[in-house]
Write a protein that holds these residues in place. Structure first.
Motif, short mmCIF file in Angstrom:
data_model
loop_
_atom_site.label_atom_id
_atom_site.label_comp_id
_atom_site.label_asym_id
_atom_site.label_seq_id
_atom_site.Cartn_x
_atom_site.Cartn_y
_atom_site.Cartn_z
N ASP A 80 10.05 37.16 21.08
CA ASP A 80 9.25 36.97 22.31
C ASP A 80 9.51 35.47 23.01
O ASP A 80 9.68 35.22 23.92
N ILE A 81 9.45 34.65 22.09
CA ILE A 81 9.28 33.23 22.29
C ILE A 81 10.95 32.84 22.98
O ILE A 81 10.85 32.07 23.91
N ASP A 82 11.95 33.27 22.21
CA ASP A 82 13.20 33.12 22.69
C ASP A 82 13.36 33.72 24.26
O ASP A 82 14.05 32.97 25.11
N GLY A 83 12.80 34.80 24.45
CA GLY A 83 12.77 35.69 25.65
C GLY A 83 12.23 34.70 26.62
O GLY A 83 12.88 34.53 27.75
N ILE A 84 10.88 34.37 26.61
CA ILE A 84 10.60 33.54 27.58
C ILE A 84 11.18 32.27 27.70
O ILE A 84 11.31 31.60 28.87
N GLY A 85 11.83 31.60 26.66
CA GLY A 85 12.31 30.24 26.67
C GLY A 85 13.71 30.43 27.42
O GLY A 85 14.12 29.53 28.14
#
Ligand code: ZN
Length: 116
Positions: free
Chosen positions: A106-111
């Motif tokens: 998720d964090i990679d996606g928003i980043g």
């Protein structure tokens, strides 16, 4: 409060006309099935929760965790799509009685969408 993974901030506003994101509970398809969905039109950013679900705050057997699903739908509002990784917030479905926290996927996606 957790560690910020994006620069987005959310605050409640008193006047509905000032709101950019709305949240509503409406009938959808009864318990099970679709528990919530997000309208991501730029002129109507609204998260619709199915009022016929049993909602909980936290992991409660037979109920859907409101915070986990809200996080998922906000992900859609911000432009994220479903993940293939079952353990993460952006996976397509939620089970009753469980909570999900942001995972690395998720964090990679928003980043990838919004560099901080
Ligand atoms: Zn979804």
């Amino acid at each position: 409060m957790g560690v910020a993974v994006s620069n987005f901030n959310f605050e409640k506003v008193r006047e509905e006309s000032r709101a950019k994101l709305r949240v509503t509970f409406t009938q959808r398809d009864g318990p099970g099935g679709t528990v919530a969905y997000a309208n991501t039109s730029l002129t109507d950013l609204t998260i619709h929760f199915d009022e016929e679900e049993s909602w909980s705050v936290g992991a409660v057997g037979g109920s859907v965790d409101l915070k986990s699903v809200a996080t998922h739908e906000i992900g859609h509002i911000l432009g994220l799509e479903h993940s293939q990784v079952e353990e993460v917030v952006m996976y397509a479905t939620f089970s009753y009685g469980v909570t999900k926290k942001l995972a690395q996927d998720d964090i990679d996606g928003i980043g990838a969408k919004y560099s901080t």
